[in-house]
Design a protein around this motif. Sequence first.
Motif, PDB file in Angstrom:
ATOM      1  N   LYS A   2     -16.284   2.496   1.867  1.00 33.68           N
ATOM      2  CA  LYS A   2     -15.402   2.909   2.953  1.00 33.68           C
ATOM      3  C   LYS A   2     -13.998   3.207   2.446  1.00 33.68           C
ATOM      4  N   THR A   3     -13.339   4.129   3.126  1.00 33.32           N
ATOM      5  CA  THR A   3     -11.914   4.327   2.905  1.00 33.32           C
ATOM      6  C   THR A   3     -11.196   3.151   3.545  1.00 33.32           C
ATOM      7  N   MET A   4     -10.239   2.592   2.844  1.00 39.25           N
ATOM      8  CA  MET A   4      -9.427   1.499   3.372  1.00 39.25           C
ATOM      9  C   MET A   4      -8.024   2.038   3.584  1.00 39.25           C
ATOM     10  N   ILE A   5      -7.495   1.832   4.785  1.00 45.78           N
ATOM     11  CA  ILE A   5      -6.152   2.305   5.106  1.00 45.78           C
ATOM     12  C   ILE A   5      -5.277   1.091   5.384  1.00 45.78           C
ATOM     13  N   LEU A   6      -4.239   0.929   4.568  1.00 49.24           N
ATOM     14  CA  LEU A   6      -3.285  -0.155   4.740  1.00 49.24           C
ATOM     15  C   LEU A   6      -2.098   0.399   5.506  1.00 49.24           C
ATOM     16  N   VAL A   7      -1.709  -0.260   6.596  1.00 52.14           N
ATOM     17  CA  VAL A   7      -0.582   0.207   7.410  1.00 52.14           C
ATOM     18  C   VAL A   7       0.435  -0.910   7.545  1.00 52.14           C
ATOM     19  N   SER A   8       1.732  -0.516   7.515  1.00 48.45           N
ATOM     20  CA  SER A   8       2.758  -1.558   7.567  1.00 48.45           C
ATOM     21  C   SER A   8       4.111  -0.998   7.959  1.00 48.45           C
ATOM     22  N   HIS A   9       5.002  -1.927   8.238  1.00 50.33           N
ATOM     23  CA  HIS A   9       6.424  -1.634   8.384  1.00 50.33           C
ATOM     24  C   HIS A   9       6.974  -1.412   6.977  1.00 50.33           C
ATOM     25  N   GLY A  10       7.713  -0.342   6.772  1.00 48.70           N
ATOM     26  CA  GLY A  10       8.288  -0.073   5.461  1.00 48.70           C
ATOM     27  C   GLY A  10       7.228   0.122   4.401  1.00 48.70           C
TER      28      GLY A  10
END
Length: 129
Positions: A2-10
């Motif tokens: 699977k594609t893993m997408i990391l999302v965050s502030h900054g």
Amino acid sequence: MKTMILVSHGSFCEGLKESVEMILGPQEQLKTVSLLPDEEGSDFAAKFDAVVSGTDGDYVVFADLLGGTPANVLTNKIMSGEPIEAYAGMSMPMIIAYLNSEMLGEAFDLEKAKENSVDLAAYIKEKLG
């Protein structure tokens, strides 16, 4: 995998990706989407959608903070019917555990991933008595 997408502030998600790759080597399936200080939720959602459009639809998302804008954008998408596998409170142990489970063809065990969050002083005291 699977594609893993990391999302965050900054740039937290970018730094986490870099740190994970320092340990495991390059991870082509690992993508990031950062919410920058001058952006709103709609800006972040557009960037997220652009990353998702580059996948085959088989992806999982890890967000930095439950209740923060990146996780809230995901929550809104899930509530509108999008079938997104997503987790909040991401950490390096969580990302490495997920990658390992994918490589081994096993189900991701979130509770086991959380076991790496410990009070070091208490851990040492327990182990050394």
